[in-house]
Design a protein around this motif. Structure first.
Motif, PDB file in Angstrom:
ATOM      1  N   GLU A  93      58.581  45.548  40.458  1.00 45.50           N
ATOM      2  CA  GLU A  93      57.328  45.279  41.486  1.00 45.50           C
ATOM      3  C   GLU A  93      56.553  46.095  41.089  1.00 45.50           C
ATOM      4  O   GLU A  93      55.241  46.022  40.664  1.00 45.50           O
ATOM      5  N   GLU A  94      56.823  47.705  40.904  1.00 43.85           N
ATOM      6  CA  GLU A  94      55.888  48.480  40.201  1.00 43.85           C
ATOM      7  C   GLU A  94      55.272  48.248  38.895  1.00 43.85           C
ATOM      8  O   GLU A  94      54.218  48.184  38.621  1.00 43.85           O
ATOM      9  N   LEU A  95      56.337  47.697  38.212  1.00 42.47           N
ATOM     10  CA  LEU A  95      55.773  47.138  36.615  1.00 42.47           C
ATOM     11  C   LEU A  95      54.777  45.822  36.897  1.00 42.47           C
ATOM     12  O   LEU A  95      53.943  45.827  36.120  1.00 42.47           O
ATOM     13  N   ASP A  96      55.095  45.022  37.623  1.00 44.77           N
ATOM     14  CA  ASP A  96      54.093  43.784  38.019  1.00 44.77           C
ATOM     15  C   ASP A  96      52.936  44.310  38.217  1.00 44.77           C
ATOM     16  O   ASP A  96      51.730  43.731  38.124  1.00 44.77           O
ATOM     17  N   ALA A  97      52.864  45.408  39.497  1.00 44.94           N
ATOM     18  CA  ALA A  97      51.614  45.575  39.773  1.00 44.94           C
ATOM     19  C   ALA A  97      50.625  46.597  38.651  1.00 44.94           C
ATOM     20  O   ALA A  97      49.651  46.446  38.476  1.00 44.94           O
ATOM     21  N   ALA A  98      51.695  47.221  37.838  1.00 44.59           N
ATOM     22  CA  ALA A  98      50.628  48.105  37.075  1.00 44.59           C
ATOM     23  C   ALA A  98      50.382  47.172  36.036  1.00 44.59           C
ATOM     24  O   ALA A  98      49.208  47.564  35.512  1.00 44.59           O
ATOM     25  N   THR A  99      51.138  46.042  35.571  1.00 43.82           N
ATOM     26  CA  THR A  99      50.563  45.298  34.539  1.00 43.82           C
ATOM     27  C   THR A  99      49.365  44.415  34.750  1.00 43.82           C
ATOM     28  O   THR A  99      48.307  44.269  34.176  1.00 43.82           O
ATOM     29  N   ARG A 100      49.242  44.165  36.238  1.00 46.98           N
ATOM     30  CA  ARG A 100      48.461  43.265  36.746  1.00 46.98           C
ATOM     31  C   ARG A 100      46.943  44.189  36.636  1.00 46.98           C
ATOM     32  O   ARG A 100      45.882  43.958  36.370  1.00 46.98           O
ATOM     33  N   LEU A 101      47.259  45.460  37.283  1.00 47.08           N
ATOM     34  CA  LEU A 101      46.141  46.574  36.954  1.00 47.08           C
ATOM     35  C   LEU A 101      45.426  46.588  35.654  1.00 47.08           C
ATOM     36  O   LEU A 101      44.313  46.653  35.446  1.00 47.08           O
ATOM     37  N   ALA A 102      46.305  46.782  34.859  1.00 46.26           N
ATOM     38  CA  ALA A 102      46.121  47.286  33.326  1.00 46.26           C
ATOM     39  C   ALA A 102      45.402  45.622  32.706  1.00 46.26           C
ATOM     40  O   ALA A 102      44.393  45.684  32.141  1.00 46.26           O
ATOM     41  N   LEU A 103      45.959  44.377  33.044  1.00 43.05           N
ATOM     42  CA  LEU A 103      45.182  43.262  32.587  1.00 43.05           C
ATOM     43  C   LEU A 103      43.907  42.991  33.228  1.00 43.05           C
ATOM     44  O   LEU A 103      42.843  42.539  32.413  1.00 43.05           O
ATOM     45  N   GLY A 104      43.739  43.699  34.419  1.00 44.73           N
ATOM     46  CA  GLY A 104      42.516  43.575  35.117  1.00 44.73           C
ATOM     47  C   GLY A 104      41.490  44.546  34.320  1.00 44.73           C
ATOM     48  O   GLY A 104      40.189  44.106  34.246  1.00 44.73           O
ATOM     49  N   ALA A 105      41.931  45.553  33.903  1.00 48.03           N
ATOM     50  CA  ALA A 105      41.061  46.567  33.235  1.00 48.03           C
ATOM     51  C   ALA A 105      40.517  46.089  31.938  1.00 48.03           C
ATOM     52  O   ALA A 105      39.425  46.073  31.390  1.00 48.03           O
ATOM     53  N   ALA A 106      41.555  45.153  31.221  1.00 51.03           N
ATOM     54  CA  ALA A 106      41.273  44.416  30.140  1.00 51.03           C
ATOM     55  C   ALA A 106      40.250  43.347  30.349  1.00 51.03           C
ATOM     56  O   ALA A 106      39.381  43.221  29.293  1.00 51.03           O
ATOM     57  N   ASP A 107      40.551  42.690  31.323  1.00 54.26           N
ATOM     58  CA  ASP A 107      39.290  41.681  31.569  1.00 54.26           C
ATOM     59  C   ASP A 107      37.874  42.380  31.601  1.00 54.26           C
ATOM     60  O   ASP A 107      37.083  41.836  31.408  1.00 54.26           O
ATOM     61  N   ASN A 108      37.861  43.379  32.392  1.00 55.13           N
ATOM     62  CA  ASN A 108      36.839  44.125  32.655  1.00 55.13           C
ATOM     63  C   ASN A 108      36.202  44.805  31.334  1.00 55.13           C
ATOM     64  O   ASN A 108      34.927  44.433  31.251  1.00 55.13           O
ATOM     65  N   LEU A 109      36.891  45.176  30.488  1.00 53.61           N
ATOM     66  CA  LEU A 109      36.494  45.487  29.274  1.00 53.61           C
ATOM     67  C   LEU A 109      35.938  44.275  28.261  1.00 53.61           C
ATOM     68  O   LEU A 109      34.989  44.601  27.684  1.00 53.61           O
ATOM     69  N   THR A 110      36.534  43.052  28.453  1.00 54.82           N
ATOM     70  CA  THR A 110      36.138  41.910  27.923  1.00 54.82           C
ATOM     71  C   THR A 110      34.988  41.498  28.144  1.00 54.82           C
ATOM     72  O   THR A 110      33.909  41.032  27.574  1.00 54.82           O
ATOM     73  N   GLN A 111      34.637  41.555  29.630  1.00 53.47           N
ATOM     74  CA  GLN A 111      33.186  41.015  30.218  1.00 53.47           C
ATOM     75  C   GLN A 111      32.172  42.027  29.956  1.00 53.47           C
ATOM     76  O   GLN A 111      31.011  41.817  29.475  1.00 53.47           O
ATOM     77  N   ILE A 112      32.526  43.321  29.758  1.00 49.90           N
ATOM     78  CA  ILE A 112      31.452  44.439  29.351  1.00 49.90           C
ATOM     79  C   ILE A 112      31.042  43.997  27.647  1.00 49.90           C
ATOM     80  O   ILE A 112      29.905  44.106  27.318  1.00 49.90           O
ATOM     81  N   GLN A 113      32.405  43.751  26.916  1.00 45.76           N
ATOM     82  CA  GLN A 113      31.859  43.570  25.574  1.00 45.76           C
ATOM     83  C   GLN A 113      31.002  42.176  25.520  1.00 45.76           C
ATOM     84  O   GLN A 113      30.340  41.964  24.410  1.00 45.76           O
ATOM     85  N   GLY A 114      31.425  41.214  26.253  1.00 45.33           N
ATOM     86  CA  GLY A 114      30.516  39.839  26.428  1.00 45.33           C
ATOM     87  C   GLY A 114      29.161  40.273  26.607  1.00 45.33           C
ATOM     88  O   GLY A 114      28.230  39.659  25.915  1.00 45.33           O
ATOM     89  N   LYS A 115      28.752  41.234  27.592  1.00 47.04           N
ATOM     90  CA  LYS A 115      27.285  41.469  27.717  1.00 47.04           C
ATOM     91  C   LYS A 115      26.880  41.998  26.511  1.00 47.04           C
ATOM     92  O   LYS A 115      25.595  41.652  26.364  1.00 47.04           O
ATOM     93  N   ILE A 116      27.380  42.815  25.914  1.00 44.88           N
ATOM     94  CA  ILE A 116      26.685  43.482  24.768  1.00 44.88           C
ATOM     95  C   ILE A 116      26.558  42.437  23.591  1.00 44.88           C
ATOM     96  O   ILE A 116      25.581  42.595  23.059  1.00 44.88           O
TER      97      ILE A 116
END
Length: 361
Positions: free
Chosen positions: A1-24
């Protein structure tokens, strides 16, 4: 469960990074400079993702997945620019793979992010014919008349200023329709606000400076920043060297004038949309001001695209199927192949300009 939560957190951060790069990417494609605030967001998002990856994710498969995501995001721009450059070169030297490969090999001498350098290089090595040089000289001769530039500048000025009365009228009409819908029990969201006038005025102030920067960029490089980032090299400069630079001054001046007003209208569009979005969210006072500033400083790709599309439309520079059809008809009518001297297309001398006249019509 901790791994799943951490994975979701990390993938959310990756999505945020993708959105910022899309703006740029959207800002670069529009020929705009990327704000320092947005660059800082990119750095912070990258650090955040790497931090999550290194300190939380323990599973090798997930860590590899995240590491690959970071690498892909980091190298996306480089891959895209190199791919665009190679595609342009292959198109220019179609049928001559040996020359194309040699030119592509020389791209390795450029910094991966030196898009302007690569574009200038491609323009320099692109073959030109005597006919190309004659057309270029004639085209600039037509544009050397001062009256042409005065008319273009005056037209752009009037088209830009007309945004204010148009906005006032459309806002009043939309307000009446919205009120009427509420009375009739059929509420609709208001799409135009009188407050947008103030937003557009703010856009003029910031847009003038950025418009000047865009204009100077054209005068210095002979191509606008938007085309550079899209690797749309156009026909390039047929007459090379200092003589060619002097001959092409009239066309550069015309393009610079358009870029000045494009920068102004683009910023007006950003502030217009930011004001509208903040009003639709029901904000007021300090919250309204902060929200508008936030959207303007970090616009998403849809806002950027809409602002640039409107700017081009105001200046009659939008791409259109009718203009493309007329251009294709002109360039393929009565073509005379003169061998090493190039293809002589006489209709070009009769109908030199297509885009703006077609949009005006």
């Amino acid at each position: 469960e901790e791994l799943d939560a951490a994975t979701r957190l990390a993938l959310g951060a990756a999505d945020n990074l993708t959105q910022i790069q899309g703006k740029i990417r959207a800002l670069k494609d529009a020929g705009q400079q990327v704000p320092d605030a947005l660059r800082s967001q990119l750095v912070e998002a990258t650090i955040q993702l790497k931090g999550i990856q290194s300190s939380v994710i323990g599973a090798r498969s997930e860590a590899g997945r995240l590491l690959n995501s970071v690498k892909m995001l980091k190298d996306a721009t480089t891959f895209t620019e190199k791919t665009k450059a190679e595609q342009v070169i292959k198109k220019i030297f179609a049928g001559d793979e040996k020359t194309a490969d040699k030119v592509i090999e020389q791209l390795g001498n450029f910094d991966p992010e030196d898009t302007l350098g690569m574009v200038k290089f491609i323009q320099q090595v692109r073959p030109t014919t005597p006919i190309d040089k004659i057309e270029e000289y004639w085209y600039n001769s037509v544009l050397s008349n001062t009256a042409t530039h005065i008319a273009n500048f005056s037209g752009n000025t009037m088209s830009t200023l007309l945004r204010f009365p148009e906005k006032a009228v459309s806002s009043m009409i939309d307000s009446v329709l919205t009120t009427g819908g509420k009375i009739l029990g059929k509420p609709v969201q208001q799409e135009r606000f009188m407050a947008e006038l103030g937003g557009e005025l703010s856009g003029v102030r910031s847009g003038f400076t950025k418009g000047i920067e865009r204009a100077l960029y054209v005068m210095k490089n002979g191509i606008n920043a938007e085309d550079v980032n899209k690797f749309d090299i156009g026909r390039g400069q047929a007459i090379k060297g200092p003589i060619g630079n002097v001959i092409n001054i009239p066309s550069k001046l015309l393009s610079a004038s358009d870029e000045l007003f494009k920068g102004i209208n683009f910023e007006m569009g950003l502030w217009e949309q930011a004001t509208r979005m903040a009003k639709q969210e029901g904000l007021s006072g300090a919250e309204f001001t902060a929200r508008v500033a936030d959207i303007v400083s970090s616009p998403d790709s849809k806002v950027v695209t809409a602002a640039m599309d409107k700017a081009k439309n105001r200046l009659f520079q939008s791409s259109s199927k009718s203009a493309d059809a007329v251009r294709a008809f002109r360039d393929n009518l009565a073509v005379i192949n003169l061998g090493r001297f190039g293809e002589f297309k006489p209709v070009r001398f009769i109908i030199p300009f297509i885009q703006t006249p077609a949009n005006v019509v």
